[in-house]
Design a protein around this motif. Structure first.
Motif, mmCIF file in Angstrom:
data_model
loop_
_atom_site.group_PDB
_atom_site.id
_atom_site.type_symbol
_atom_site.label_atom_id
_atom_site.label_comp_id
_atom_site.label_asym_id
_atom_site.label_seq_id
_atom_site.Cartn_x
_atom_site.Cartn_y
_atom_site.Cartn_z
ATOM 1 N N PHE A 1 0.835 -1.205 0.000
ATOM 2 C CA PHE A 1 0.000 0.000 0.000
ATOM 3 C C PHE A 1 0.869 1.255 0.000
ATOM 4 O O PHE A 1 0.669 2.170 -0.803
ATOM 5 N N ALA A 2 1.844 1.281 0.890
ATOM 6 C CA ALA A 2 2.709 2.462 1.001
ATOM 7 C C ALA A 2 3.475 2.704 -0.293
ATOM 8 O O ALA A 2 3.568 3.840 -0.777
ATOM 9 N N VAL A 3 4.014 1.638 -0.859
ATOM 10 C CA VAL A 3 4.803 1.772 -2.086
ATOM 11 C C VAL A 3 3.918 2.222 -3.237
ATOM 12 O O VAL A 3 4.245 3.141 -3.995
ATOM 13 N N ARG A 4 2.782 1.585 -3.352
ATOM 14 C CA ARG A 4 1.908 1.848 -4.495
ATOM 15 C C ARG A 4 1.339 3.268 -4.461
ATOM 16 O O ARG A 4 1.344 3.967 -5.472
ATOM 17 N N THR A 5 0.857 3.671 -3.301
ATOM 18 C CA THR A 5 0.304 5.026 -3.225
ATOM 19 C C THR A 5 1.386 6.063 -3.523
ATOM 20 O O THR A 5 1.120 7.059 -4.196
ATOM 21 N N LEU A 6 2.570 5.813 -3.054
ATOM 22 C CA LEU A 6 3.648 6.770 -3.309
ATOM 23 C C LEU A 6 3.963 6.849 -4.791
ATOM 24 O O LEU A 6 4.090 7.938 -5.372
ATOM 25 N N ILE B 1 6.581 17.851 3.403
ATOM 26 C CA ILE B 1 5.408 17.360 4.117
ATOM 27 C C ILE B 1 4.189 17.353 3.197
ATOM 28 O O ILE B 1 3.430 16.382 3.147
ATOM 29 N N ARG B 2 4.044 18.446 2.444
ATOM 30 C CA ARG B 2 2.911 18.497 1.532
ATOM 31 C C ARG B 2 3.012 17.396 0.484
ATOM 32 O O ARG B 2 2.004 16.801 0.090
ATOM 33 N N PHE B 3 4.215 17.143 0.051
ATOM 34 C CA PHE B 3 4.431 16.058 -0.907
ATOM 35 C C PHE B 3 3.924 14.734 -0.330
ATOM 36 O O PHE B 3 3.186 13.986 -0.975
ATOM 37 N N ALA B 4 4.332 14.451 0.902
ATOM 38 C CA ALA B 4 3.943 13.188 1.531
ATOM 39 C C ALA B 4 2.430 13.081 1.683
ATOM 40 O O ALA B 4 1.830 12.036 1.379
ATOM 41 N N VAL B 5 1.815 14.147 2.116
ATOM 42 C CA VAL B 5 0.359 14.139 2.319
ATOM 43 C C VAL B 5 -0.368 13.998 0.982
ATOM 44 O O VAL B 5 -1.280 13.180 0.837
ATOM 45 N N ARG B 6 0.063 14.789 0.011
ATOM 46 C CA ARG B 6 -0.634 14.809 -1.270
ATOM 47 C C ARG B 6 -0.522 13.471 -2.005
ATOM 48 O O ARG B 6 -1.524 12.950 -2.521
ATOM 49 N N THR B 7 0.674 12.905 -2.049
ATOM 50 C CA THR B 7 0.832 11.624 -2.748
ATOM 51 C C THR B 7 -0.001 10.548 -2.062
ATOM 52 O O THR B 7 -0.605 9.708 -2.724
#
Lengths: 195, 195
Positions: free
Chosen positions: A185-190, B183-189
């Motif tokens: 999940f983490a890899v794919r969403t990223l 941080i925005r990158f992490a949240v948005r992705t």
DNA sequence: ATTAATATCTGAACGATGATCAGATTGAGA
DNA sequence: TCTCAATCTGATCATCGTTCAGATATTAAT
């Protein structure tokens, strides 16, 4: 039959530094960081309490050496895990799994590798090994991303995923039965986010 | 003019537990976990070395109490940060910023709140405060996600983002000038990934 | 108000730890 | 073989967490 792990018949041990690293990581695995002490390590190595200091300066020095070895192991495990898959996303997942496996099955290393206050981060060998592991990670992620993604995005993604894995393991947020799923999940969403 | 922080003229201190928590967190902020000791805290509180044990059992007990207070602060800061924005994604970002701000500006708390080996995780108050902070986080993320996302996905996303923030702060991977962006990158992705 | 019970704190002790240092022992190079 | 640097020992020091009997204060009961 001697009860001590290593002989003490010679005044000069021969390869004390290596033995101290080995015994130290064993102590960490058995008793955790709380049960770790220079004296305990010296005892197991069958050596005077002051001997370790001559090679590693102080406790932090020995822990740093152990942590550096740990990062070397992690890098190896990650490389090995990656070769098992051909799909680029699968490879990233496999690397994450290797990371997790090390954090779970080798609690001795995990307990110190990322502990800033326990380790001398300026140590050259430590930096090398840590950078090597993270570099492999970054590289794998770059290959899994589409070509149109710029370098800054890749850098963000690599750091984010590395941080995520660290957090998941450090906070023990991964239960065994859902590990595969959560990591994927983490890899794919990223990846989906940057594509 | 007394040099000690607290008076010792009364045999019974009055509110020793609170004072010990306060002084303990100060020591952590000033000297980090390495410089922390029950004796030092007792000294600052102007009290005998054995006094803290009567209230907190042992060192881990005091650290647990401090960590619980830390999670309470974190929850407050997150709530406060969230009210500043109306957009649901912005609110999640603001909470992450609050998390980061605490990790950076309040190193004393950050040094122990997530350190399993230093804290008694079974402590009720600790669990309550930690769950409260995480709960706020989960709730904010749920609101930011579209309605079609199922609960399992939300749970994954919340844990992932929480872990990510923990990792970024713990590994000091956020440089000040790019904090907002990363941080925005992490949240948005993440949000993009589950939508 | 007096007394008993309880909570809180003291002071001294114990074992263990990290670090330091002079000196003993060994190995390697001249 | 001799010298010198590397390696290790053994003792010491300050500090730490924890324990425990006993002192002191507070609270509750009488």
């Amino acid at each position: 039959m001697r009860s001590e792990t290593y002989s003490r018949d010679r005044y000069h041990h021969g390869n004390l530094p290596e033995v101290l690293i080995d015994e130290g990581s064993k102590v960490l695995a058995e008793k955790g960081i709380d049960g770790f002490s220079m004296r305990e390590v010296a005892r197991r190595a069958g050596v005077a309490v002051a001997a370790p200091s001559h090679h590693f300066g102080n406790a932090k020095g020995l822990l740093t050496a152990i942590a550096a070895q740990g990062f070397g192991k992690l890098a190896k495990n990650m490389e090995l895990a990656a070769t098992a898959s051909r799909d680029s996303e699968d490879r990233v997942v496999a690397m994450c799994q290797a990371y997790r496996a090390m954090g779970m099955s080798d609690p001795g290393y995990a307990a110190i590798m990322f502990r800033v206050e326990l380790v001398d981060e300026s140590d050259q060998r430590f930096q090398e090994q840590a950078a090597r592991a993270f570099g492999l990670f970054e590289e794998a992620l770059e290959r899994a991303a589409s070509r149109s993604v710029d370098a800054a995005q890749i850098s963000y993604a690599a750091r984010t995923l590395w941080a995520t894995m660290h957090g998941l393991v450090d906070l023990k947020m991964i239960k065994d039965q859902e590990a595969e799923e959560l990591i994927r999940f983490a890899v794919r969403t990223l990846l989906a986010g940057i594509r």
